[in-house]
Write a protein that holds these residues in place. Structure first.
Motif, PDB file in Angstrom:
ATOM      1  N   LYS A   7       0.829  -1.201   0.000  1.00  0.00           N
ATOM      2  CA  LYS A   7       0.000   0.000   0.000  1.00  0.00           C
ATOM      3  C   LYS A   7       0.861   1.248   0.000  1.00  0.00           C
ATOM      4  O   LYS A   7       1.776   1.385   0.799  1.00  0.00           O
ATOM      5  CB  LYS A   7      -0.932   0.029   1.205  1.00  0.00           C
ATOM      6  CG  LYS A   7      -2.072  -0.940   1.092  1.00  0.00           C
ATOM      7  CD  LYS A   7      -2.992  -0.516  -0.009  1.00  0.00           C
ATOM      8  CE  LYS A   7      -4.244  -1.341  -0.008  1.00  0.00           C
ATOM      9  NZ  LYS A   7      -5.144  -0.973  -1.040  1.00  0.00           N
ATOM     10  N   ARG A   8       0.571   2.124  -0.890  1.00  0.00           N
ATOM     11  CA  ARG A   8       1.155   3.460  -0.918  1.00  0.00           C
ATOM     12  C   ARG A   8       0.017   4.383  -0.540  1.00  0.00           C
ATOM     13  O   ARG A   8      -1.062   4.318  -1.132  1.00  0.00           O
ATOM     14  CB  ARG A   8       1.693   3.804  -2.303  1.00  0.00           C
ATOM     15  CG  ARG A   8       2.692   2.820  -2.851  1.00  0.00           C
ATOM     16  CD  ARG A   8       4.065   3.039  -2.263  1.00  0.00           C
ATOM     17  NE  ARG A   8       4.980   2.011  -2.756  1.00  0.00           N
ATOM     18  CZ  ARG A   8       5.848   1.402  -2.005  1.00  0.00           C
ATOM     19  NH1 ARG A   8       5.951   1.697  -0.740  1.00  0.00           N
ATOM     20  NH2 ARG A   8       6.636   0.494  -2.503  1.00  0.00           N
ATOM     21  N   PRO A   9       0.197   5.271   0.423  1.00  0.00           N
ATOM     22  CA  PRO A   9      -0.920   6.067   0.926  1.00  0.00           C
ATOM     23  C   PRO A   9      -1.399   7.168  -0.023  1.00  0.00           C
ATOM     24  O   PRO A   9      -2.475   7.702   0.182  1.00  0.00           O
ATOM     25  CB  PRO A   9      -0.372   6.671   2.211  1.00  0.00           C
ATOM     26  CG  PRO A   9       1.098   6.722   1.988  1.00  0.00           C
ATOM     27  CD  PRO A   9       1.428   5.530   1.148  1.00  0.00           C
ATOM     28  N   ALA A  10      -0.609   7.509  -1.041  1.00  0.00           N
ATOM     29  CA  ALA A  10      -0.996   8.634  -1.887  1.00  0.00           C
ATOM     30  C   ALA A  10      -0.441   8.456  -3.290  1.00  0.00           C
ATOM     31  O   ALA A  10       0.493   7.701  -3.521  1.00  0.00           O
ATOM     32  CB  ALA A  10      -0.455   9.940  -1.290  1.00  0.00           C
ATOM     33  N   TYR A  11      -1.047   9.153  -4.214  1.00  0.00           N
ATOM     34  CA  TYR A  11      -0.516   9.225  -5.569  1.00  0.00           C
ATOM     35  C   TYR A  11      -0.441  10.691  -5.958  1.00  0.00           C
ATOM     36  O   TYR A  11      -1.118  11.531  -5.389  1.00  0.00           O
ATOM     37  CB  TYR A  11      -1.367   8.432  -6.570  1.00  0.00           C
ATOM     38  CG  TYR A  11      -2.795   8.916  -6.732  1.00  0.00           C
ATOM     39  CD1 TYR A  11      -3.142   9.820  -7.731  1.00  0.00           C
ATOM     40  CD2 TYR A  11      -3.807   8.448  -5.897  1.00  0.00           C
ATOM     41  CE1 TYR A  11      -4.457  10.257  -7.879  1.00  0.00           C
ATOM     42  CE2 TYR A  11      -5.111   8.871  -6.043  1.00  0.00           C
ATOM     43  CZ  TYR A  11      -5.429   9.775  -7.041  1.00  0.00           C
ATOM     44  OH  TYR A  11      -6.722  10.202  -7.194  1.00  0.00           O
ATOM     45  N   GLN A  12       0.413  10.972  -6.914  1.00  0.00           N
ATOM     46  CA  GLN A  12       0.621  12.357  -7.324  1.00  0.00           C
ATOM     47  C   GLN A  12      -0.440  12.756  -8.346  1.00  0.00           C
ATOM     48  O   GLN A  12      -0.640  12.072  -9.340  1.00  0.00           O
ATOM     49  CB  GLN A  12       2.012  12.511  -7.925  1.00  0.00           C
ATOM     50  CG  GLN A  12       2.356  13.925  -8.298  1.00  0.00           C
ATOM     51  CD  GLN A  12       3.799  14.056  -8.751  1.00  0.00           C
ATOM     52  OE1 GLN A  12       4.522  13.086  -8.838  1.00  0.00           O
ATOM     53  NE2 GLN A  12       4.207  15.261  -9.033  1.00  0.00           N
ATOM     54  N   TRP A  13      -1.119  13.867  -8.083  1.00  0.00           N
ATOM     55  CA  TRP A  13      -2.087  14.423  -9.032  1.00  0.00           C
ATOM     56  C   TRP A  13      -1.325  15.438  -9.878  1.00  0.00           C
ATOM     57  O   TRP A  13      -0.861  16.452  -9.370  1.00  0.00           O
ATOM     58  CB  TRP A  13      -3.241  15.080  -8.294  1.00  0.00           C
ATOM     59  CG  TRP A  13      -4.198  15.774  -9.221  1.00  0.00           C
ATOM     60  CD1 TRP A  13      -4.328  17.120  -9.393  1.00  0.00           C
ATOM     61  CD2 TRP A  13      -5.135  15.167 -10.105  1.00  0.00           C
ATOM     62  NE1 TRP A  13      -5.295  17.384 -10.330  1.00  0.00           N
ATOM     63  CE2 TRP A  13      -5.810  16.206 -10.788  1.00  0.00           C
ATOM     64  CE3 TRP A  13      -5.468  13.846 -10.395  1.00  0.00           C
ATOM     65  CZ2 TRP A  13      -6.796  15.956 -11.732  1.00  0.00           C
ATOM     66  CZ3 TRP A  13      -6.454  13.609 -11.337  1.00  0.00           C
ATOM     67  CH2 TRP A  13      -7.104  14.650 -11.987  1.00  0.00           C
ATOM     68  N   ARG A  89      -3.433   5.502 -17.059  1.00  0.00           N
ATOM     69  CA  ARG A  89      -2.421   6.464 -16.623  1.00  0.00           C
ATOM     70  C   ARG A  89      -2.095   6.277 -15.140  1.00  0.00           C
ATOM     71  O   ARG A  89      -0.937   6.329 -14.739  1.00  0.00           O
ATOM     72  CB  ARG A  89      -2.905   7.900 -16.881  1.00  0.00           C
ATOM     73  CG  ARG A  89      -1.969   8.976 -16.390  1.00  0.00           C
ATOM     74  CD  ARG A  89      -0.633   8.959 -17.140  1.00  0.00           C
ATOM     75  NE  ARG A  89       0.313   9.893 -16.578  1.00  0.00           N
ATOM     76  CZ  ARG A  89       1.333   9.569 -15.766  1.00  0.00           C
ATOM     77  NH1 ARG A  89       1.542   8.321 -15.440  1.00  0.00           N
ATOM     78  NH2 ARG A  89       2.136  10.480 -15.300  1.00  0.00           N
ATOM     79  N   LEU A  90      -3.115   6.009 -14.321  1.00  0.00           N
ATOM     80  CA  LEU A  90      -2.880   5.785 -12.901  1.00  0.00           C
ATOM     81  C   LEU A  90      -2.079   4.503 -12.677  1.00  0.00           C
ATOM     82  O   LEU A  90      -1.178   4.461 -11.839  1.00  0.00           O
ATOM     83  CB  LEU A  90      -4.204   5.740 -12.132  1.00  0.00           C
ATOM     84  CG  LEU A  90      -4.092   5.666 -10.617  1.00  0.00           C
ATOM     85  CD1 LEU A  90      -3.352   6.877 -10.045  1.00  0.00           C
ATOM     86  CD2 LEU A  90      -5.479   5.565  -9.989  1.00  0.00           C
TER      87      LEU A  90
END
Length: 133
Positions: A7-13, A89-90
């Motif tokens: 798990k990665r808590p965030a992704y870059q927008w 893309r995600l």
């Protein structure tokens, strides 16, 4: 950890990617909010349901309302296995992030920066004999 993924808590927008995408720019603010919610869900689960009624229920939107919002943003998601959808893309970003994290972990296992055995590398061999004034 779900589905064997770390798990990665965030992704870059990426604002530039979003603002330069014609489909995103054609979305209403409501559609943009729904789109971001679906991306968030995909980030957590790895995919989202392909069934629009299930999506509407998950988002707490009336199915008739969701049916009006979905057509434009549906082009941003592609079938994974018939029952699930992904935003390519995600998933590309997820792969890039995972590769970067693995590279950093490998570098850490190697001990980070190479040791200099107490010697300054690339600096002249100067010893300060008097305090700076």
């Amino acid at each position: 950890m779900r589905n064997g993924r770390i798990k990665r808590p965030a992704y870059q927008w990426n604002v530039f990617d979003a603002r330069s995408d014609e489909v995103f720019m054609l979305m209403t603010y409501e559609q943009r909010g729904v789109y971001r919610e679906l991306l968030d869900q995909q980030w957590i689960e790895g995919s989202i349901p392909a069934d629009p009624a299930h999506l509407a229920n998950m988002l707490r939107i009336a199915p008739a309302r969701f049916a009006k919002l979905w057509p434009l943003m549906s082009s941003k998601f592609h079938s994974k296995d018939g029952a699930r959808l992904v935003n390519n893309r995600l998933e590309e970003y997820r792969r890039e992030l995972e590769a970067w994290c693995q590279k950093q972990a490998e570098n850490g296992r190697k001990g980070g920066r190479p040791r200099t055995h107490g010697l300054a590398v690339g600096l002249p061999n100067i010893t300060q004999t008097e305090p700076k004034k």
